[in-house]
Design an enzyme around this catalytic site. Structure first.
Site, short mmCIF file in Angstrom:
data_model
loop_
_atom_site.label_atom_id
_atom_site.label_comp_id
_atom_site.label_asym_id
_atom_site.label_seq_id
_atom_site.Cartn_x
_atom_site.Cartn_y
_atom_site.Cartn_z
CG ASP A 95 -6.58 6.28 13.39
OD1 ASP A 95 -5.70 6.30 14.27
OD2 ASP A 95 -6.34 6.06 12.19
CE1 TYR A 100 -1.61 6.90 4.30
CE2 TYR A 100 0.75 7.20 4.58
CZ TYR A 100 -0.49 6.88 5.10
OH TYR A 100 -0.60 6.55 6.42
NE ARG A 133 -3.72 0.41 2.23
CZ ARG A 133 -4.54 0.87 3.17
NH1 ARG A 133 -4.68 0.22 4.31
NH2 ARG A 133 -5.20 2.00 2.99
CG ASP A 158 -7.21 2.62 15.42
OD1 ASP A 158 -6.76 2.40 16.57
OD2 ASP A 158 -6.57 3.24 14.55
CG ASP A 193 -1.89 6.61 14.10
OD1 ASP A 193 -1.11 5.64 14.24
OD2 ASP A 193 -2.99 6.51 13.53
#
Length: 301
Positions: free
Chosen positions: A211, A143, A141, A174, A179
């Site tokens: 999140d 962005y 993956r 989550d 983060d």
């Protein structure tokens, strides 16, 4: 199998003290007055040993020779970045790096350096939780565009998916560490461990899951002394908070997914609120590693 590459990671320098949440070493409790039958009294101080089902290592990060070990080739499915302490023992960046440094300063682990696109993350379901590139349907993956800040996690935190947050639309956690968006000027290295101070918090809701994004700055950034709360960010980094919110709101749209939403009135909360979130998610992590809640597929070592 590709040879492992050893990279010395810049960690906290100097002698620091930390309050490890779990330790097998005794620590002293406050004194208390004890009186005997003869009327004599004295102060007594007891030692308490907190035991855990896993051996927590809170000293590794203070060794200047903390290393990251890269296994496999970058941008492949086999690529992993492991952490080692000074003795060469593998440690978990999620569980073994201490969160607290005292005085409102915390450790932050870089998963995605600024101005890069590869979606790197700590593999919470693998032993020693190395950093790897996220996948979807067997493909790596990325962005759709570069992330403009250093991005990563706060160790020893966990957003509990069984707990609803009444302040953020009743959304559940989550199932990941918290983060961090680090807004300093330098591009950091993958796996680098920084000392940061939180400045604000954004309550992102991603497909119904809460999140958190803690906005922080590394203590060694030239502007770190200027920013201590959310209002300082707008003053010295104008437009940054809006840019962070909009980036995380929109990054899934090019893949045909709906935009993410934000709670708390779509605005960043202040430093005190960010500290509250860090404290609560640290407590959730403590329950996780003590197995007070089921870990499911998560690795606890």
């Amino acid at each position: 199998m590709a040879a492992a590459r050893v990279i010395t990671t810049a960690a906290s320098s100097g002698s620091q003290t930390t309050s490890c949440l779990f330790t097998r070493r005794p620590f002293l409790l406050p004194t208390r007055k004890v009186c005997g039958f003869n009327g004599l009294c004295f102060n007594k101080r007891a030692a308490l040993v907190v035991k855990s089902k896993r051996p927590f290592s809170c000293n590794a990060i203070y060794n200047p020779q903390v290393q990251t070990i890269q296994e496999g080739q970058s941008e492949t499915l086999d690529y992993r970045v492991f952490f080692q302490d000074g003795s060469g023992k593998k440690v978990s960046p999620w569980h073994d790096v201490p969160l607290h440094l005292g005085d409102g300063v915390f450790h932050f682990i870089v998963e995605i350096p600024k101005e890069s696109r590869a979606k790197m993350e700590v593999a919470t379901d693998e032993a020693f939780t190395p950093i790897k590139q996220d996948t979807k349907k067997g493909k790596l993956r990325y962005y759709p565009y570069n992330i403009n800040w250093n991005y990563g996690l706060l160790p020893q935190t966990w957003e509990d998916p069984t707990q609803a947050n009444s302040e953020v639309e009743g959304a559940f956690g989550d199932n990941d560490p918290v983060d961090v968006v680090e807004i300093g000027e330098s591009q950091r290295k993958l796996g680098e461990v920084l000392k940061v101070k939180p400045l604000a918090a954004l309550a992102m809701i991603d497909e119904g899951e809460l999140d958190w994004k803690i906005v922080a700055i590394s203590l060694d950034d030239p502007k770190a002394h200027l920013v201590n709360d959310v209002d300082d960010v707008e003053k010295h980094f104008p437009g940054t908070l809006t840019a962070i919110r909009d980036w995380f709101r929109d990054y899934k749209i090019p893949d045909g997914k709906p935009a993410n939403r934000f709670g708390l009135g779509n605005k960043p909360a202040n430093k005190d609120y960010a500290l509250k979130i860090i404290h609560e998610t640290n407590e959730s992590w403590a329950k996780l590693v003590k197995r007070s809640v089921s870990p499911g597929d998560l690795s606890l070592f």
